[in-house]
Design a protein around this motif. Sequence first.
Motif, PDB file in Angstrom:
ATOM      1  N   ILE A   1      29.721  51.967   6.260  1.00 54.43           N
ATOM      2  CA  ILE A   1      28.466  52.689   6.760  1.00 54.43           C
ATOM      3  C   ILE A   1      27.304  51.911   6.691  1.00 54.43           C
ATOM      4  O   ILE A   1      26.437  51.700   7.826  1.00 54.43           O
ATOM      5  N   LYS A   2      27.213  50.972   5.987  1.00 54.48           N
ATOM      6  CA  LYS A   2      25.794  50.010   5.933  1.00 54.48           C
ATOM      7  C   LYS A   2      26.400  48.674   6.445  1.00 54.48           C
ATOM      8  O   LYS A   2      27.395  47.968   6.073  1.00 54.48           O
ATOM      9  N   PRO A   3      25.692  47.852   7.243  1.00 50.27           N
ATOM     10  CA  PRO A   3      26.332  46.647   7.702  1.00 50.27           C
ATOM     11  C   PRO A   3      25.882  45.313   6.883  1.00 50.27           C
ATOM     12  O   PRO A   3      24.997  45.542   5.913  1.00 50.27           O
ATOM     13  N   LEU A   4      26.651  44.153   7.118  1.00 48.89           N
ATOM     14  CA  LEU A   4      26.339  43.101   6.401  1.00 48.89           C
ATOM     15  C   LEU A   4      27.123  42.083   7.243  1.00 48.89           C
ATOM     16  O   LEU A   4      28.224  41.924   7.425  1.00 48.89           O
ATOM     17  N   TYR A   5      26.203  41.167   7.604  1.00 50.95           N
ATOM     18  CA  TYR A   5      26.728  39.995   8.477  1.00 50.95           C
ATOM     19  C   TYR A   5      26.682  38.624   7.655  1.00 50.95           C
ATOM     20  O   TYR A   5      25.825  38.479   6.776  1.00 50.95           O
ATOM     21  N   PHE A   6      27.473  37.740   7.991  1.00 47.68           N
ATOM     22  CA  PHE A   6      27.437  36.400   7.338  1.00 47.68           C
ATOM     23  C   PHE A   6      27.694  35.254   8.157  1.00 47.68           C
ATOM     24  O   PHE A   6      28.428  35.672   9.401  1.00 47.68           O
ATOM     25  N   SER A   7      27.359  34.231   7.801  1.00 51.18           N
ATOM     26  CA  SER A   7      27.422  32.780   8.519  1.00 51.18           C
ATOM     27  C   SER A   7      27.595  31.824   7.757  1.00 51.18           C
ATOM     28  O   SER A   7      26.796  31.482   6.950  1.00 51.18           O
ATOM     29  N   ALA A   8      28.861  31.283   7.794  1.00 46.84           N
ATOM     30  CA  ALA A   8      29.196  29.928   6.827  1.00 46.84           C
ATOM     31  C   ALA A   8      28.903  28.836   7.624  1.00 46.84           C
ATOM     32  O   ALA A   8      29.858  28.557   8.761  1.00 46.84           O
ATOM     33  N   GLN A   9      27.867  28.106   7.234  1.00 49.13           N
ATOM     34  CA  GLN A   9      27.670  26.682   8.138  1.00 49.13           C
ATOM     35  C   GLN A   9      27.005  25.735   7.102  1.00 49.13           C
ATOM     36  O   GLN A   9      26.490  25.703   6.128  1.00 49.13           O
ATOM     37  N   GLY A  10      27.510  24.533   7.406  1.00 48.72           N
ATOM     38  CA  GLY A  10      27.543  23.367   6.574  1.00 48.72           C
ATOM     39  C   GLY A  10      27.970  23.806   5.093  1.00 48.72           C
ATOM     40  O   GLY A  10      29.284  23.977   5.078  1.00 48.72           O
ATOM     41  N   GLU A  11      27.368  23.563   4.314  1.00 47.74           N
ATOM     42  CA  GLU A  11      27.717  23.914   2.930  1.00 47.74           C
ATOM     43  C   GLU A  11      27.245  25.086   2.411  1.00 47.74           C
ATOM     44  O   GLU A  11      27.346  25.400   1.060  1.00 47.74           O
ATOM     45  N   ALA A  12      26.755  25.930   3.087  1.00 46.81           N
ATOM     46  CA  ALA A  12      26.027  27.195   2.572  1.00 46.81           C
ATOM     47  C   ALA A  12      26.786  28.452   3.564  1.00 46.81           C
ATOM     48  O   ALA A  12      27.199  28.203   4.391  1.00 46.81           O
TER      49      ALA A  12
END
Length: 628
Positions: free
Chosen positions: A145-156
Amino acid sequence: MCGILAISSPQNCQFDLNPAIQAIHHRGPDDDGVFHSSEGDAHLGQVRLSIIDLSAAGHQPMKDASGRYVMTYNGEVYNFLELKTYLESTYGSIAWKSSSDTEVILEGFAREGYSFLSKLNGIFALAIYDQEAKELHVLRDPIGIKPLYFSAQGEAVFFSSEVKGLLAFKHVKRTVRKQSLVEQLAFMYVPEPYTMYEEFMKVQPGIYHRYAEGKLVDSKPLFTHLQSPMNQSSEEVLTEQLHATLEKAVRRQLIADVPISLFLSGGLDSSSIAFEAVKAKANIQSAYTISFSKEDNSLDGQSSDLHYASLMAKKLGLSLHIIQAESEFLSLLPTLLDFMEDGISDPAAINTFLICQSARKDGVKVMLSGQGADEYLAGYRRYQAEKMILDMSTLTKKTLTTLGSLLPSTISGKFSTTYRRFKKIAKAAGQASQERIASYFMWGGGEQIKSLFVDHEVNKPGQDLVNFLNQHAHLDTFSSMLLADQQFDLLALNLSYTDKMSMAVGLEVRVPFLDFEMVQLMNSVPRELMLKNGQQKYILKKAMEPYLPKEVIYREKAGFALPIRSWFSKRSEIMDHYFDPHRLETQGVFRPQQVQHLLNEQFSGKEDHSYLLFSMLCQQIWLDKQGI
């Protein structure tokens, strides 16, 4: 309700969260805050829309009493008072600093770890940093119901409630995902976990993740009990149980320290929620609906909501706010597409925005919606269509398919809607099972959509849906369709645009049909009680018969949409601009001649491409904003 940011990174990293805070500030205009760990390995941010405990005691990121754990959280946990009592009875007196649900989640996690999170019932996305173990714990509610986006880039790894939060980090790489453009035209959204960018993904609902210095350490599924069928009961007992559980869910979701209102289309779902809310003696005086002209309505073939919404408002003693839909609403698209992330191009998003905008101007901060019942109780016409096809003999299917191919694509007049639906069933009857079911979810032929693109290396749309159906081929047809509805249309479209359009104006939408107790019960309803005697959502209709007018319960199913077929029956200035052949040629994404072919068929009345063209229009505006 809020917007959150979180970063897990190697030690001694520095990140300026302020641009990202500003990018999502519309989600929480009442307050904001940031936290940076002493080791520089975790960074949390939050913008707050104050709903429960409006005082400064609810400020986030919030620390638990020991100071070990820090949390940023977006959502509402409706059973937090029960959990508060549970914690005190189990662990003794707790020196609470606030009356917020945030603190209850945090103190529960401090005592029981991630297992406590499985006790939550609500809508949420959260990140908790453990300052002792140097670990970041991340979870999104199991329904999504609630969104959450992520991006794994480099070491973070970067997390945000909206894509805009990720884009605010200028060094974060972003590349438009071509396959997402294809999928958007087919579905009016991009199926999860994908987004419009190659490097950005959506966090999988209900899966707990643990990170340390930018690396994923562990993942565990929570809330698996929601899929566990409850003991089967007789139709009569189950009908009473469904009503009692809905009544309880609505009461639970009325908790707030701010004004509450309602979406009211006059359909079964929104009317059920409205009835239960008023019966609970909630402080609700108003409801909102949208209406459009008879001329527009006749071409789109939807039953008019206004009569039924007015009927229910009068019955419940509510003031009904009516928003009149006009074709000029298309001019809102350039503004709204800043919020319609993930390639959302469903006209219902505009409806939701206009209703939420009007309610927010009236001082409303929370609204209840009837979303969710269709996807768990077989409420869409496609269930009737599939039952009809499954009951046909092979000869009948072949005859129907042949007849459908010989008839013209469209006809004008009052039977145009019935004819359009007949043509769709005739075509579906000749398809293999998985391909046929996938076609119910799509707004254009796969090969047709693929042919629009200059790059022929893109795949035909819908393959993820076909793969999903193949993975569940061991189930009966209705069960696999229900799962597809929940995973695709509900998760990636309906819940997504509702969150984005409501939070664009700083308003929270709650969905009582998706209360976790309701979900577990609906997952236990026998399929024959979902579709019975020609009635979709049969069990819900029976449950509400003692309380709602029969003309509301048994009215024709109407979508929450705008009259796109009417608006796209003739050329307009905005279409002429974005579909200009020279502009498309320069852009280099679409084949101008194929687009013009679609337009010619649309305006001549030969074919109905209205929803496909609407998605293309939204996509063109979005690409323009990307500088493409």
